[in-house]
Design a protein around this motif. Sequence first.
Motif, PDB file in Angstrom:
ATOM      1  N   ILE A   1       0.835  -1.201   0.000  1.00 30.09           N
ATOM      2  CA  ILE A   1       0.000   0.000   0.000  1.00 30.09           C
ATOM      3  C   ILE A   1       0.867   1.247   0.000  1.00 30.09           C
ATOM      4  O   ILE A   1       0.648   2.186  -0.759  1.00 30.09           O
TER       5      ILE A   1
ATOM      6  N   ALA B   1       0.733   7.531   3.075  1.00 31.96           N
ATOM      7  CA  ALA B   1       1.509   7.602   1.833  1.00 31.96           C
ATOM      8  C   ALA B   1       1.772   9.048   1.397  1.00 31.96           C
ATOM      9  O   ALA B   1       2.915   9.398   1.096  1.00 31.96           O
TER      10      ALA B   1
ATOM     11  N   LYS C   1      -6.125   0.227   5.039  1.00 25.75           N
ATOM     12  CA  LYS C   1      -5.980   0.606   3.641  1.00 25.75           C
ATOM     13  C   LYS C   1      -6.319   2.074   3.425  1.00 25.75           C
ATOM     14  O   LYS C   1      -5.605   2.801   2.732  1.00 25.75           O
TER      15      LYS C   1
ATOM     16  N   GLU D   1      -3.606   4.355   5.125  1.00 27.58           N
ATOM     17  CA  GLU D   1      -2.318   4.319   4.439  1.00 27.58           C
ATOM     18  C   GLU D   1      -2.380   5.064   3.107  1.00 27.58           C
ATOM     19  O   GLU D   1      -1.452   5.801   2.754  1.00 27.58           O
ATOM     20  N   LYS D   2      -3.471   4.897   2.366  1.00 28.37           N
ATOM     21  CA  LYS D   2      -3.576   5.521   1.049  1.00 28.37           C
ATOM     22  C   LYS D   2      -3.820   7.017   1.130  1.00 28.37           C
ATOM     23  O   LYS D   2      -3.267   7.788   0.340  1.00 28.37           O
ATOM     24  N   THR D   3      -4.657   7.444   2.074  1.00 24.47           N
ATOM     25  CA  THR D   3      -5.067   8.857   2.091  1.00 24.47           C
ATOM     26  C   THR D   3      -4.253   9.714   3.051  1.00 24.47           C
ATOM     27  O   THR D   3      -4.275  10.944   2.937  1.00 24.47           O
TER      28      THR D   3
ATOM     29  N   GLN E   1       2.740   1.629  -3.432  1.00 25.80           N
ATOM     30  CA  GLN E   1       1.870   2.005  -4.538  1.00 25.80           C
ATOM     31  C   GLN E   1       1.372   3.444  -4.401  1.00 25.80           C
ATOM     32  O   GLN E   1       1.079   4.090  -5.391  1.00 25.80           O
ATOM     33  N   GLY E   2       1.315   3.922  -3.175  1.00 26.56           N
ATOM     34  CA  GLY E   2       0.759   5.250  -2.983  1.00 26.56           C
ATOM     35  C   GLY E   2       1.781   6.364  -2.933  1.00 26.56           C
ATOM     36  O   GLY E   2       1.421   7.526  -2.875  1.00 26.56           O
TER      37      GLY E   2
END
Length: 320
Positions: free
Chosen positions: A16, A109, A101, A104-106, A19-20
């Motif tokens: 995660i 990262a 998820k 971690e993504k918003t 990728q971010g």
Amino acid sequence: MALNYAEQWNSQLLEILIQGTLTSPFITNNVRWVGARTFHFTQMSTTGYKNHKRTGGWNRGNFVQTDVPFTVNHDRDISFLVDKADVDETNQTASILNISKTFEKTQAAPETDALFYSKIAQVAQKTDGYHSSTAAATYTKAKVFGMLKDILAKGKLRRYRARGSLIMYVTTAIMDALEQSTDFTKKIEMTQIAEGGIGIETRVTDIDGVIVMEVIDDERFYDAFNWEPDDGGFEPKKKSSSPATTGSHKINVLVASLDTCKIVPKIASIYWFNPGGHTEGDGYLYQNRSLSDTFVFPNGKDGKVDSVYVDTDTVEYAGE
């Protein structure tokens, strides 16, 4: 019982994060820790050859070895309490995996990128010959290619360019101008930069063998940040008259070498407590802590920094 999901799901969480983040090629775990949050970098330099005398004898040289400590300081945490009823009523949507998820993504990262860009920019701004300030509008389609090539020729960047270790980050506006430039003949495509078998998708091209990568989410592309806004997370440092505060500047172009620039994670812990396993309420408790930092190492010849460059906009950030 508290479960550390950062350990149990380590590969998923790293995926995660990778990728971010556009800066994932700089993440390293190859650090030997000598203290709670300090690692050491041993720097050595030597004197050079001297003319040999055929009458006998050898010229004596000198070497200097210096132990330089680096301390990780970016220490962050957050917790969420998820009521039992929320879990039941959402059919388990409010689960540890979904919360991890989303966070971690918003949040995690983008913050990794923001810390990297700002730290690299600040080091470059303290180094003579490795920083500049240019009005963003100056990067027109007629000038942009020449301006970027000029940046790659600054100082000793050519040395790292020849080794293929430089990455150049640019704004969307600069990438647009480059795409329209008649001097630039290469394709600019949405592509994936592979890192550990995982791809980062963004608009990418290259100039003289240097990867040029677009930073689409430009809120993370500033030279200084406020890490304590009211709602958490981060925001560009604002210009203020009372008290007098210098605002951050949006980065136009940032160049960094994979040889000398590193994101060093120390702690990445995620805990999940079941109801009854804590004292904060009738629900599931999620906790996340990250201790990491970004460092720029000097070269091995004269101990100077010569592998980064930043060009910032001339306008100070005053809020939106």
